[in-house]
Design a protein around this motif. Sequence first.
Motif, PDB file in Angstrom:
ATOM      1  N   PRO A 175      -4.227  23.066  -6.411  1.00 24.54           N
ATOM      2  CA  PRO A 175      -3.017  22.957  -5.580  1.00 24.54           C
ATOM      3  C   PRO A 175      -2.842  21.499  -5.141  1.00 24.54           C
ATOM      4  CG  PRO A 175      -4.662  24.437  -4.590  1.00 24.54           C
ATOM      5  CD  PRO A 175      -5.311  23.791  -5.757  1.00 24.54           C
ATOM      6  N   VAL A 176      -1.622  21.047  -4.990  1.00 23.21           N
ATOM      7  CA  VAL A 176      -1.411  19.658  -4.549  1.00 23.21           C
ATOM      8  C   VAL A 176      -0.464  19.631  -3.354  1.00 23.21           C
ATOM      9  CG1 VAL A 176      -1.885  18.205  -6.570  1.00 23.21           C
ATOM     10  CG2 VAL A 176       0.263  19.469  -6.450  1.00 23.21           C
ATOM     11  N   HIS A 177      -0.892  18.919  -2.319  1.00 18.97           N
ATOM     12  CA  HIS A 177      -0.063  18.776  -1.107  1.00 18.97           C
ATOM     13  C   HIS A 177       0.336  17.313  -1.013  1.00 18.97           C
ATOM     14  CE1 HIS A 177      -2.871  22.130  -0.454  1.00 18.97           C
ATOM     15  NE2 HIS A 177      -1.936  22.687   0.272  1.00 18.97           N
ATOM     16  N   PHE A 178       1.533  17.008  -1.448  1.00 19.39           N
ATOM     17  CA  PHE A 178       1.957  15.603  -1.438  1.00 19.39           C
ATOM     18  C   PHE A 178       2.455  15.209  -0.050  1.00 19.39           C
ATOM     19  CE2 PHE A 178       2.608  16.740  -5.985  1.00 19.39           C
ATOM     20  CZ  PHE A 178       1.680  15.854  -6.508  1.00 19.39           C
ATOM     21  N   SER A 179       2.286  13.917   0.265  1.00 20.55           N
ATOM     22  CA  SER A 179       2.826  13.440   1.542  1.00 20.55           C
ATOM     23  C   SER A 179       3.902  12.390   1.296  1.00 20.55           C
ATOM     24  CB  SER A 179       1.717  12.935   2.453  1.00 20.55           C
ATOM     25  OG  SER A 179       0.857  12.065   1.779  1.00 20.55           O
ATOM     26  N   ILE A 180       4.672  12.601   0.242  1.00 16.75           N
ATOM     27  CA  ILE A 180       5.778  11.681  -0.061  1.00 16.75           C
ATOM     28  C   ILE A 180       6.727  11.677   1.147  1.00 16.75           C
ATOM     29  CG2 ILE A 180       7.782  11.324  -1.572  1.00 16.75           C
ATOM     30  CD1 ILE A 180       6.005  12.706  -3.819  1.00 16.75           C
ATOM     31  N   GLY A 181       7.017  10.484   1.654  1.00 23.24           N
ATOM     32  CA  GLY A 181       7.834  10.353   2.872  1.00 23.24           C
ATOM     33  C   GLY A 181       6.992  10.067   4.110  1.00 23.24           C
ATOM     34  N   GLN A 182       5.676  10.338   4.030  1.00 26.18           N
ATOM     35  CA  GLN A 182       4.798  10.167   5.206  1.00 26.18           C
ATOM     36  C   GLN A 182       3.849   8.964   5.057  1.00 26.18           C
ATOM     37  OE1 GLN A 182       4.266  14.998   6.124  1.00 26.18           O
ATOM     38  NE2 GLN A 182       2.477  13.678   6.168  1.00 26.18           N
ATOM     39  N   GLU A 183       4.100   8.084   4.083  1.00 20.34           N
ATOM     40  CA  GLU A 183       3.096   7.067   3.730  1.00 20.34           C
ATOM     41  C   GLU A 183       2.720   6.130   4.880  1.00 20.34           C
ATOM     42  OE1 GLU A 183       5.913   7.652   2.113  1.00 20.34           O
ATOM     43  OE2 GLU A 183       5.410   8.262   0.070  1.00 20.34           O
ATOM     44  N   ALA A 184       3.657   5.894   5.795  1.00 22.25           N
ATOM     45  CA  ALA A 184       3.401   4.887   6.839  1.00 22.25           C
ATOM     46  C   ALA A 184       2.258   5.297   7.772  1.00 22.25           C
ATOM     47  CB  ALA A 184       4.666   4.637   7.658  1.00 22.25           C
ATOM     48  N   THR A 185       2.036   6.594   7.933  1.00 22.31           N
ATOM     49  CA  THR A 185       0.987   7.026   8.862  1.00 22.31           C
ATOM     50  C   THR A 185      -0.389   6.644   8.309  1.00 22.31           C
ATOM     51  OG1 THR A 185       1.106   9.222   7.855  1.00 22.31           O
ATOM     52  CG2 THR A 185       2.328   8.908   9.879  1.00 22.31           C
ATOM     53  N   ALA A 186      -0.634   7.026   7.062  1.00 22.34           N
ATOM     54  CA  ALA A 186      -1.943   6.729   6.453  1.00 22.34           C
ATOM     55  C   ALA A 186      -2.165   5.224   6.349  1.00 22.34           C
ATOM     56  CB  ALA A 186      -2.019   7.360   5.063  1.00 22.34           C
TER      57      ALA A 186
ATOM     58  N   ALA B 137       0.842  -1.216   0.000  1.00 20.11           N
ATOM     59  CA  ALA B 137       0.000   0.000   0.000  1.00 20.11           C
ATOM     60  C   ALA B 137       0.869   1.256   0.000  1.00 20.11           C
ATOM     61  CB  ALA B 137      -0.927  -0.014   1.218  1.00 20.11           C
ATOM     62  N   MET B 138       1.979   1.225   0.739  1.00 17.83           N
ATOM     63  CA  MET B 138       2.869   2.401   0.755  1.00 17.83           C
ATOM     64  C   MET B 138       3.532   2.596  -0.605  1.00 17.83           C
ATOM     65  SD  MET B 138       4.781   2.639   4.430  1.00 17.83           S
ATOM     66  CE  MET B 138       5.730   1.129   4.335  1.00 17.83           C
ATOM     67  N   VAL B 139       3.953   1.496  -1.210  1.00 15.27           N
ATOM     68  CA  VAL B 139       4.612   1.567  -2.531  1.00 15.27           C
ATOM     69  C   VAL B 139       3.650   2.167  -3.552  1.00 15.27           C
ATOM     70  CG1 VAL B 139       5.471   0.116  -4.425  1.00 15.27           C
ATOM     71  CG2 VAL B 139       6.234  -0.306  -2.077  1.00 15.27           C
ATOM     72  N   ARG B 140       2.400   1.747  -3.484  1.00 16.72           N
ATOM     73  CA  ARG B 140       1.395   2.246  -4.441  1.00 16.72           C
ATOM     74  C   ARG B 140       1.182   3.752  -4.259  1.00 16.72           C
ATOM     75  NH1 ARG B 140      -4.508   2.320  -3.991  1.00 16.72           N
ATOM     76  NH2 ARG B 140      -5.429   2.426  -6.086  1.00 16.72           N
ATOM     77  N   ILE B 141       1.033   4.167  -3.010  1.00 14.22           N
ATOM     78  CA  ILE B 141       0.792   5.598  -2.740  1.00 14.22           C
ATOM     79  C   ILE B 141       1.995   6.423  -3.194  1.00 14.22           C
ATOM     80  CG2 ILE B 141       0.510   7.297  -0.887  1.00 14.22           C
ATOM     81  CD1 ILE B 141      -1.180   5.078   0.564  1.00 14.22           C
ATOM     82  N   ARG B 142       3.199   5.938  -2.907  1.00 10.05           N
ATOM     83  CA  ARG B 142       4.412   6.669  -3.322  1.00 10.05           C
ATOM     84  C   ARG B 142       4.464   6.780  -4.854  1.00 10.05           C
ATOM     85  NH1 ARG B 142       9.747   6.858  -1.127  1.00 10.05           N
ATOM     86  NH2 ARG B 142       8.648   7.140   0.855  1.00 10.05           N
TER      87      ARG B 142
END
Length: 322
Positions: A35-46, A11-16
């Motif tokens: 506007p886009v707010h990426f959370s690249i680097g934060q995937e583990a929380t979601a 799931a993290m790989v897919r989101i990244r």
Amino acid sequence: MTTEPEELLRAMVRIRAVEEGLADVYREEQEMRTPVHFSIGQEATAVGVCAAMRRSDLVYSGHRCHAQYLAKGGDLTAMVAELYGRETGCSGGRGGSVHLVDLEAGFGASSAILGEMISVGTGAAWASAVAGRDDVAATFFGDGAAEEGVFHESLNFAALRRVPVVFVCENNGYSLSSPLSSRQPAGNSITRWADRYGMPGVRVDGNDVFGVYAAATEAVRWCREGRGPYFLELTTYRWREHVGPNWDYDRDHRSKAEVDSWIARCPITRATEELRERVPGIDRARAQWETESREELAKAIAVAKASPFPAVETLLSGAYED
Ligand SMILES: Cc1ncc(C[n+]2csc(CCOP(=O)(O)OP(=O)(O)O)c2C)c(N)n1
């Protein structure tokens, strides 16, 4: 229900892959006007939190919401169409990337009004309890949003009424370009704020997807048993600029060395390393998941581009309905 460790990595790989792919096309094409707010680097929380929830549980988020929407099972094609402003988008092309929704998947809403969804998530969880259901809600917000008054009002109400809501603070250390240290007196702690309302709260390494999943499983169980709200503070770091597809090393609020130190703590690399001994072929699987996710994104982009924009005559529909 438990989730297999490799599913958390997947799931993290897919989101990244989705977010990195979107960042590339956003910059290159200039066709997405949201506007886009990426959370690249934060995937583990979601991923860690949403994996601990069931489909009928509800998730709410703020402006940085792609990861939670996808982790909860939100439809990728509808999300991408929303980013392209098309009628087929999950908010009819009117909301952009900060207004995602997929009720079937249990993603209730997101909003760019900082802190707003802390109260809406609390209300949704309260509604579930009042209706006698055992569905819980989780509401995600940043450390900056935790400084809004509505944060304290919501925690107080939730504690008072034993609302089954998991408050999930993704503490990435910054509110736009202001570090936490410039906004809070030394020694202040977000988790301690939760303590004061008498709810259990834990601070967890938000780049450790397995640790987040374990903590969230306990939080969800607590809420589902009707014991009241639960607080998770997940420490993590955003790699890209606050809003937009770029890196922000060249601005003066944080150094490349700081960002690099967090890239070295990448949640995906970490989970892969932890699984390498236990799951043979995990590196090959990860590469395969990346390829599949890029293909899935390419299809979603093609569908979005072939979809119409909302008709001008419908501009006010849904704004103020009787
Ligand atoms: C009520 C309100 N005040 C201010 C803003 C402007 N704003 C947008 S994002 C942001 C910072 C958010 O920081 P945080 O909550 O830590 O989330 P992060 O961006 O780090 O994920 C601010 C101040 C807003 N959108 N809404």
